[in-house]
Design a protein around this motif. Structure first.
Motif, PDB file in Angstrom:
ATOM      1  N   LEU A 142      20.478  36.976 -60.713  1.00 41.09           N
ATOM      2  CA  LEU A 142      21.822  37.138 -60.103  1.00 41.09           C
ATOM      3  C   LEU A 142      21.469  36.819 -58.687  1.00 41.09           C
ATOM      4  CD1 LEU A 142      23.755  40.010 -61.417  1.00 41.09           C
ATOM      5  CD2 LEU A 142      24.222  37.541 -61.957  1.00 41.09           C
ATOM      6  N   VAL A 143      22.104  35.900 -57.897  1.00 44.60           N
ATOM      7  CA  VAL A 143      21.839  35.575 -56.697  1.00 44.60           C
ATOM      8  C   VAL A 143      23.259  35.751 -55.981  1.00 44.60           C
ATOM      9  CG1 VAL A 143      21.263  33.532 -54.992  1.00 44.60           C
ATOM     10  CG2 VAL A 143      20.314  33.777 -57.305  1.00 44.60           C
ATOM     11  N   VAL A 144      23.193  36.410 -54.879  1.00 46.70           N
ATOM     12  CA  VAL A 144      24.450  36.581 -54.043  1.00 46.70           C
ATOM     13  C   VAL A 144      24.341  35.728 -52.599  1.00 46.70           C
ATOM     14  CG1 VAL A 144      26.323  38.161 -53.015  1.00 46.70           C
ATOM     15  CG2 VAL A 144      24.963  38.543 -55.081  1.00 46.70           C
ATOM     16  N   ASP A 145      25.389  35.058 -52.357  1.00 44.67           N
ATOM     17  CA  ASP A 145      25.231  34.364 -51.173  1.00 44.67           C
ATOM     18  C   ASP A 145      26.586  34.146 -50.234  1.00 44.67           C
ATOM     19  OD1 ASP A 145      24.772  32.143 -49.322  1.00 44.67           O
ATOM     20  OD2 ASP A 145      24.896  30.502 -51.016  1.00 44.67           O
ATOM     21  N   GLY A 146      26.254  34.678 -48.955  1.00 46.69           N
ATOM     22  CA  GLY A 146      27.529  34.557 -47.994  1.00 46.69           C
ATOM     23  C   GLY A 146      27.703  35.939 -47.331  1.00 46.69           C
ATOM     24  N   GLY A 147      27.565  35.889 -46.015  1.00 45.83           N
ATOM     25  CA  GLY A 147      27.982  37.393 -45.493  1.00 45.83           C
ATOM     26  C   GLY A 147      27.112  38.478 -45.631  1.00 45.83           C
ATOM     27  N   ILE A 148      25.905  38.335 -46.017  1.00 51.24           N
ATOM     28  CA  ILE A 148      24.959  39.280 -46.468  1.00 51.24           C
ATOM     29  C   ILE A 148      24.271  39.870 -45.073  1.00 51.24           C
ATOM     30  CG2 ILE A 148      23.169  40.045 -47.635  1.00 51.24           C
ATOM     31  CD1 ILE A 148      24.157  37.920 -49.802  1.00 51.24           C
ATOM     32  N   GLU A 149      24.234  41.132 -44.947  1.00 59.04           N
ATOM     33  CA  GLU A 149      23.508  41.806 -43.797  1.00 59.04           C
ATOM     34  C   GLU A 149      23.074  42.953 -44.105  1.00 59.04           C
ATOM     35  OE1 GLU A 149      27.037  41.879 -41.032  1.00 59.04           O
ATOM     36  OE2 GLU A 149      27.818  43.293 -42.002  1.00 59.04           O
ATOM     37  N   PRO A 150      22.271  43.796 -43.508  1.00 58.93           N
ATOM     38  CA  PRO A 150      21.735  44.932 -43.855  1.00 58.93           C
ATOM     39  C   PRO A 150      22.793  46.114 -44.439  1.00 58.93           C
ATOM     40  CG  PRO A 150      20.462  44.078 -42.024  1.00 58.93           C
ATOM     41  CD  PRO A 150      21.839  43.321 -42.005  1.00 58.93           C
ATOM     42  N   ALA A 151      23.812  46.065 -43.563  1.00 52.22           N
ATOM     43  CA  ALA A 151      24.707  47.140 -43.853  1.00 52.22           C
ATOM     44  C   ALA A 151      25.418  46.919 -45.268  1.00 52.22           C
ATOM     45  CB  ALA A 151      26.014  47.040 -43.069  1.00 52.22           C
ATOM     46  N   ILE A 176      18.489  38.302 -55.931  1.00 54.23           N
ATOM     47  CA  ILE A 176      17.987  37.379 -54.803  1.00 54.23           C
ATOM     48  C   ILE A 176      19.301  37.414 -53.846  1.00 54.23           C
ATOM     49  CG2 ILE A 176      17.808  35.083 -53.935  1.00 54.23           C
ATOM     50  CD1 ILE A 176      16.484  34.470 -56.662  1.00 54.23           C
ATOM     51  N   LEU A 177      19.096  37.705 -52.338  1.00 53.41           N
ATOM     52  CA  LEU A 177      19.928  37.696 -51.528  1.00 53.41           C
ATOM     53  C   LEU A 177      19.668  36.427 -50.689  1.00 53.41           C
ATOM     54  CD1 LEU A 177      19.543  41.455 -50.129  1.00 53.41           C
ATOM     55  CD2 LEU A 177      21.511  40.593 -51.824  1.00 53.41           C
ATOM     56  N   VAL A 178      20.888  35.648 -50.360  1.00 56.28           N
ATOM     57  CA  VAL A 178      20.687  34.421 -49.511  1.00 56.28           C
ATOM     58  C   VAL A 178      21.404  35.126 -48.260  1.00 56.28           C
ATOM     59  CG1 VAL A 178      21.535  32.239 -49.191  1.00 56.28           C
ATOM     60  CG2 VAL A 178      20.985  32.860 -51.603  1.00 56.28           C
ATOM     61  N   ALA A 179      20.651  34.797 -47.388  1.00 47.81           N
ATOM     62  CA  ALA A 179      21.123  35.218 -45.800  1.00 47.81           C
ATOM     63  C   ALA A 179      20.812  34.070 -44.809  1.00 47.81           C
ATOM     64  CB  ALA A 179      20.572  36.540 -45.426  1.00 47.81           C
ATOM     65  N   GLY A 180      21.780  33.742 -44.130  1.00 50.55           N
ATOM     66  CA  GLY A 180      21.610  32.834 -43.126  1.00 50.55           C
ATOM     67  C   GLY A 180      21.549  33.278 -41.783  1.00 50.55           C
ATOM     68  N   THR A 181      22.897  33.896 -41.249  1.00 45.26           N
ATOM     69  CA  THR A 181      22.775  34.605 -39.942  1.00 45.26           C
ATOM     70  C   THR A 181      21.856  35.713 -39.718  1.00 45.26           C
ATOM     71  OG1 THR A 181      25.249  33.808 -40.009  1.00 45.26           O
ATOM     72  CG2 THR A 181      24.647  35.345 -38.250  1.00 45.26           C
ATOM     73  N   ALA A 182      21.947  36.624 -40.745  1.00 46.06           N
ATOM     74  CA  ALA A 182      21.476  37.745 -40.609  1.00 46.06           C
ATOM     75  C   ALA A 182      19.748  37.570 -40.494  1.00 46.06           C
ATOM     76  CB  ALA A 182      21.212  38.824 -42.045  1.00 46.06           C
ATOM     77  N   VAL A 183      19.114  36.353 -40.867  1.00 43.96           N
ATOM     78  CA  VAL A 183      17.872  36.335 -40.876  1.00 43.96           C
ATOM     79  C   VAL A 183      17.475  35.286 -39.482  1.00 43.96           C
ATOM     80  CG1 VAL A 183      15.748  35.020 -41.807  1.00 43.96           C
ATOM     81  CG2 VAL A 183      17.085  36.294 -43.445  1.00 43.96           C
ATOM     82  N   PHE A 184      18.315  34.021 -39.483  1.00 40.01           N
ATOM     83  CA  PHE A 184      17.951  33.353 -38.521  1.00 40.01           C
ATOM     84  C   PHE A 184      18.645  33.817 -37.061  1.00 40.01           C
ATOM     85  CE2 PHE A 184      17.060  30.582 -41.991  1.00 40.01           C
ATOM     86  CZ  PHE A 184      15.726  30.007 -41.478  1.00 40.01           C
ATOM     87  N   GLY A 185      19.640  34.597 -37.199  1.00 38.24           N
ATOM     88  CA  GLY A 185      20.269  35.259 -36.021  1.00 38.24           C
ATOM     89  C   GLY A 185      19.552  36.230 -35.134  1.00 38.24           C
ATOM     90  N   ALA A 186      18.212  36.641 -36.223  1.00 45.63           N
ATOM     91  CA  ALA A 186      17.443  37.804 -35.517  1.00 45.63           C
ATOM     92  C   ALA A 186      16.139  37.254 -34.908  1.00 45.63           C
ATOM     93  CB  ALA A 186      17.056  38.827 -36.457  1.00 45.63           C
ATOM     94  N   GLN A 187      16.083  37.578 -33.650  1.00 41.46           N
ATOM     95  CA  GLN A 187      14.463  37.325 -33.086  1.00 41.46           C
ATOM     96  C   GLN A 187      13.542  37.619 -33.964  1.00 41.46           C
ATOM     97  OE1 GLN A 187      13.892  35.833 -30.271  1.00 41.46           O
ATOM     98  NE2 GLN A 187      16.108  35.498 -29.871  1.00 41.46           N
ATOM     99  N   ASP A 188      13.217  38.779 -34.741  1.00 39.32           N
ATOM    100  CA  ASP A 188      12.290  38.957 -35.526  1.00 39.32           C
ATOM    101  C   ASP A 188      12.440  38.738 -36.950  1.00 39.32           C
ATOM    102  OD1 ASP A 188      10.281  40.443 -36.992  1.00 39.32           O
ATOM    103  OD2 ASP A 188      10.058  42.027 -35.522  1.00 39.32           O
ATOM    104  N   ARG A 189      11.886  37.718 -37.622  1.00 39.69           N
ATOM    105  CA  ARG A 189      12.445  37.360 -38.952  1.00 39.69           C
ATOM    106  C   ARG A 189      11.940  38.282 -39.957  1.00 39.69           C
ATOM    107  NH1 ARG A 189      13.714  32.234 -36.764  1.00 39.69           N
ATOM    108  NH2 ARG A 189      15.381  32.347 -35.389  1.00 39.69           N
ATOM    109  N   ALA A 190      10.419  38.651 -39.524  1.00 43.95           N
ATOM    110  CA  ALA A 190       9.969  39.571 -40.629  1.00 43.95           C
ATOM    111  C   ALA A 190      10.828  40.943 -40.635  1.00 43.95           C
ATOM    112  CB  ALA A 190       8.435  39.942 -39.988  1.00 43.95           C
ATOM    113  N   ARG A 191      11.297  41.385 -39.479  1.00 42.79           N
ATOM    114  CA  ARG A 191      12.055  42.652 -39.632  1.00 42.79           C
ATOM    115  C   ARG A 191      13.361  42.353 -40.112  1.00 42.79           C
ATOM    116  NH1 ARG A 191      15.458  45.335 -35.803  1.00 42.79           N
ATOM    117  NH2 ARG A 191      15.533  47.475 -36.433  1.00 42.79           N
ATOM    118  N   ALA A 192      13.857  41.188 -40.003  1.00 43.07           N
ATOM    119  CA  ALA A 192      15.348  40.848 -40.638  1.00 43.07           C
ATOM    120  C   ALA A 192      15.059  40.862 -42.046  1.00 43.07           C
ATOM    121  CB  ALA A 192      15.941  39.536 -40.150  1.00 43.07           C
ATOM    122  N   ILE A 193      14.197  40.161 -42.487  1.00 45.86           N
ATOM    123  CA  ILE A 193      13.906  40.205 -43.974  1.00 45.86           C
ATOM    124  C   ILE A 193      13.576  41.516 -44.591  1.00 45.86           C
ATOM    125  CG2 ILE A 193      12.495  39.422 -45.717  1.00 45.86           C
ATOM    126  CD1 ILE A 193      12.163  36.691 -43.812  1.00 45.86           C
ATOM    127  N   ALA A 194      12.707  42.279 -44.062  1.00 48.29           N
ATOM    128  CA  ALA A 194      12.397  43.638 -44.312  1.00 48.29           C
ATOM    129  C   ALA A 194      13.635  44.507 -44.653  1.00 48.29           C
ATOM    130  CB  ALA A 194      11.403  44.074 -43.588  1.00 48.29           C
TER     131      ALA A 194
END
Ligand code: DX5
Ligand code: ZN
Length: 220
Positions: free
Chosen positions: A173-182, A194-212
């Motif tokens: 099951l993959v979910v795509d769109g508007g996913i953020e830590p909250a 699987i979580l697909v995330a654009g803004t939540a990852v590339f909008g963050a300076q620290d990519r490792a932290r955003a993914i974690a």
């Protein structure tokens, strides 16, 4: 519960520095790279073609997860597989001969997936559970990054999860769109793979932290 995987969507990256952006999420622990293909017909926006996919495949070892938001998927499946795609999803709303298209994707060596829009019912998958490696559930209307997750999709995902467990437990099951830590926590609890995330990852300076944070591995 197994660890959720994260697929950053290149749609939200800085296109003036694509190679650096790809390397940053690979180094940051991404599991897959999500590649949004839009044709200006099925969705109002236009994005990337097989050429960029092939270029990206030269600079990463991450599996390329190609999401076709197009009406002519049959013409694009082969060019994307040649361009290094290892997973290809097509929309049930866009493809006329879904069975044939999914079969073709598998024949040429990629994992087929089927994508459904927020208003498309779970029963649209009834005849294809046995043919796909994954189901991609849109949690926004496709076409643009940076939208907010539609709350009703959470309920739909619960039903989809039961259906999946019952009919095809190996299908991801993959979910795509508007996913953020909250909202990632509830998605993880629902058993999303699987979580697909654009803004939540590339909008963050620290990519490792955003993914974690999407994986629920880091607080704050
Ligand atoms: C939307 C795309 C998504 C999008 C997600 O049509 O399918 O993959 O890039 O971006 P965010 O995470 O910003 O909603
Ligand atoms: Zn996508």
């Amino acid at each position: 519960m197994s660890r959720v995987r994260v697929a950053p969507s290149l749609l939200a990256c800085d296109l003036t520095r694509v190679a650096d952006e790809v390397r940053s999420v690979e180094a940051g622990g991404a599991d897959l790279l999500h590649f949004d293909v839009m044709d200006g017909h099925f969705v109002p926006n236009l994005t990337f073609g097989p050429g960029l996919c092939a270029a990206v495949s030269q600079i990463t070892t991450l599996p390329l997860d190609v999401h076709l938001m197009v009406t002519n998927a049959d013409n694009l499946v082969e060019p994307f597989v040649h361009g290094g795609a290892s997973r290809i999803s097509v929309h049930v709303e866009a493809v006329t001969h879904l069975h044939r298209t999914l079969q073709r994707i598998r024949e040429i060596g990629a994992t087929p997936g089927v994508a459904i829009n927020p208003a498309t019912p779970v029963c649209a998958l009834d005849e294809v559970w046995g043919m796909v490696g994954f189901v991609l559930v849109m949690s926004v209307n496709p076409g643009f990054g940076g939208q907010r997750l539609i709350p009703g999709v959470i309920d739909k995902l619960g039903r989809l999860r039961s259906e999946r467990d019952h009919r095809a437990p190996a299908v991801e099951l993959v979910v795509d769109g508007g996913i953020e830590p909250a909202n990632a926590q509830v998605l993880r609890q629902l058993g999303v793979d699987i979580l697909v995330a654009g803004t939540a990852v590339f909008g963050a300076q620290d990519r490792a932290r955003a993914i974690a944070r999407l994986r629920g591995e880091e607080r704050a």
